[in-house]
Design a protein around this motif. Structure first.
Motif, short mmCIF file in Angstrom:
data_model
loop_
_atom_site.label_atom_id
_atom_site.label_comp_id
_atom_site.label_asym_id
_atom_site.label_seq_id
_atom_site.Cartn_x
_atom_site.Cartn_y
_atom_site.Cartn_z
N TYR A 42 3.62 -7.22 10.17
CA TYR A 42 4.41 -7.68 10.98
C TYR A 42 4.92 -6.75 11.90
CZ TYR A 42 5.44 -12.00 8.57
OH TYR A 42 5.17 -13.61 8.18
N ALA A 43 4.83 -6.58 12.92
CA ALA A 43 5.42 -5.37 13.69
C ALA A 43 6.98 -5.45 13.55
CB ALA A 43 5.92 -5.75 15.16
N THR A 44 7.48 -5.79 12.88
CA THR A 44 9.40 -5.97 12.84
C THR A 44 9.17 -5.80 11.56
OG1 THR A 44 9.82 -7.35 14.34
CG2 THR A 44 11.44 -7.08 12.78
N GLY A 45 10.10 -4.41 10.30
CA GLY A 45 9.83 -4.28 9.43
C GLY A 45 8.59 -3.88 8.83
N THR A 46 7.72 -3.68 9.23
CA THR A 46 7.47 -2.00 9.01
C THR A 46 7.01 -0.85 9.72
OG1 THR A 46 5.30 -4.00 8.46
CG2 THR A 46 4.16 -1.83 9.87
N ALA A 47 7.26 -0.06 9.40
CA ALA A 47 7.25 1.55 9.68
C ALA A 47 5.65 2.57 9.41
CB ALA A 47 8.50 2.09 8.89
N ALA A 48 5.14 2.05 8.08
CA ALA A 48 4.12 3.07 8.35
C ALA A 48 3.40 2.27 8.88
CB ALA A 48 3.22 1.86 6.88
N THR A 49 2.01 3.96 9.40
CA THR A 49 1.25 3.98 10.59
C THR A 49 -0.02 3.90 10.63
OG1 THR A 49 2.00 5.89 11.43
CG2 THR A 49 2.80 4.41 12.46
N SER A 50 -0.52 4.10 10.91
CA SER A 50 -2.24 4.13 10.69
C SER A 50 -2.18 3.28 9.78
CB SER A 50 -2.42 5.69 10.38
OG SER A 50 -1.70 6.24 11.59
N ILE A 51 -2.19 2.31 9.79
CA ILE A 51 -2.89 0.89 9.04
C ILE A 51 -4.18 0.10 9.45
CG2 ILE A 51 -2.76 -1.15 7.70
CD1 ILE A 51 0.58 -1.12 8.50
N LEU A 52 -5.19 0.49 8.12
CA LEU A 52 -6.19 0.53 8.17
C LEU A 52 -6.58 -1.24 8.07
CD1 LEU A 52 -9.13 2.68 8.17
CD2 LEU A 52 -8.47 1.30 10.01
N SER A 53 -7.04 -2.18 7.83
CA SER A 53 -7.31 -3.41 6.92
C SER A 53 -9.09 -3.55 6.67
CB SER A 53 -7.63 -4.53 8.14
OG SER A 53 -8.45 -5.63 7.30
N LEU A 54 -9.12 -3.58 5.25
CA LEU A 54 -10.14 -2.72 4.87
C LEU A 54 -10.70 -4.47 3.27
CD1 LEU A 54 -9.17 -0.01 2.44
CD2 LEU A 54 -10.70 -0.51 4.38
N TRP A 55 -11.99 -5.38 4.06
CA TRP A 55 -12.44 -6.48 3.43
C TRP A 55 -14.31 -6.04 3.16
CZ3 TRP A 55 -11.67 -5.84 8.39
CH2 TRP A 55 -12.91 -6.18 9.37
N ILE A 101 -2.95 2.78 4.21
CA ILE A 101 -1.94 2.89 4.89
C ILE A 101 -1.90 4.81 5.52
CG2 ILE A 101 0.54 3.55 4.69
CD1 ILE A 101 -0.84 0.07 4.91
N GLY A 102 -2.02 4.56 6.23
CA GLY A 102 -2.24 7.15 6.91
C GLY A 102 -1.21 7.43 7.14
N VAL A 103 -0.41 6.20 7.70
CA VAL A 103 1.07 7.27 6.90
C VAL A 103 2.42 6.46 6.55
CG1 VAL A 103 3.39 8.08 9.25
CG2 VAL A 103 0.54 8.09 10.04
N SER A 104 2.47 7.27 5.34
CA SER A 104 4.23 6.29 4.72
C SER A 104 4.67 5.57 5.36
CB SER A 104 4.82 6.85 4.15
OG SER A 104 5.02 8.09 4.07
N GLY A 105 5.43 4.15 4.30
CA GLY A 105 6.92 3.66 5.09
C GLY A 105 7.14 2.19 4.57
#
Length: 91
Positions: free
Chosen positions: A78-91, A43-47
């Protein structure tokens, strides 16, 4: 030690021993799942972050997620309900 302290130490251990080999930018969507199941999110920007968790649970909202790693196996953000931004998926 308190249970909370133990939990955070466990999370630090999980992140320190994980060797993520791939990362991708997450575009939150109410309809489309991630291309791959994420082992964790960064999570790059909290929320708040609303996700589907692998194996159990759809539409789970993690409230006020701070900047850093969210060590949960996620199949959709989800777009609706997610306020955090700059999210990366890691695997």
């Amino acid at each position: 030690m308190t249970a909370c302290t133990n939990m955070f130490q466990g999370m630090r251990h999980l992140i320190s021993v994980s060797a993520f080999q791939n990362a991708a930018t997450v575009t939150p969507s109410d309809t489309e799942p991630l291309d791959r199941t994420a082992s964790a999110l960064y999570i790059g920007v909290s929320g708040d972050v609303k996700v589907d968790v692998e194996g159990s649970g759809t539409g789970i909202i993690f409230k006020a997620v701070p900047v850093g790693f969210l060590p949960v196996r996620v199949t959709k953000v989800y777009a609706t309900g997610t306020a955090a931004t700059s999210i990366l998926s890691l695997w």
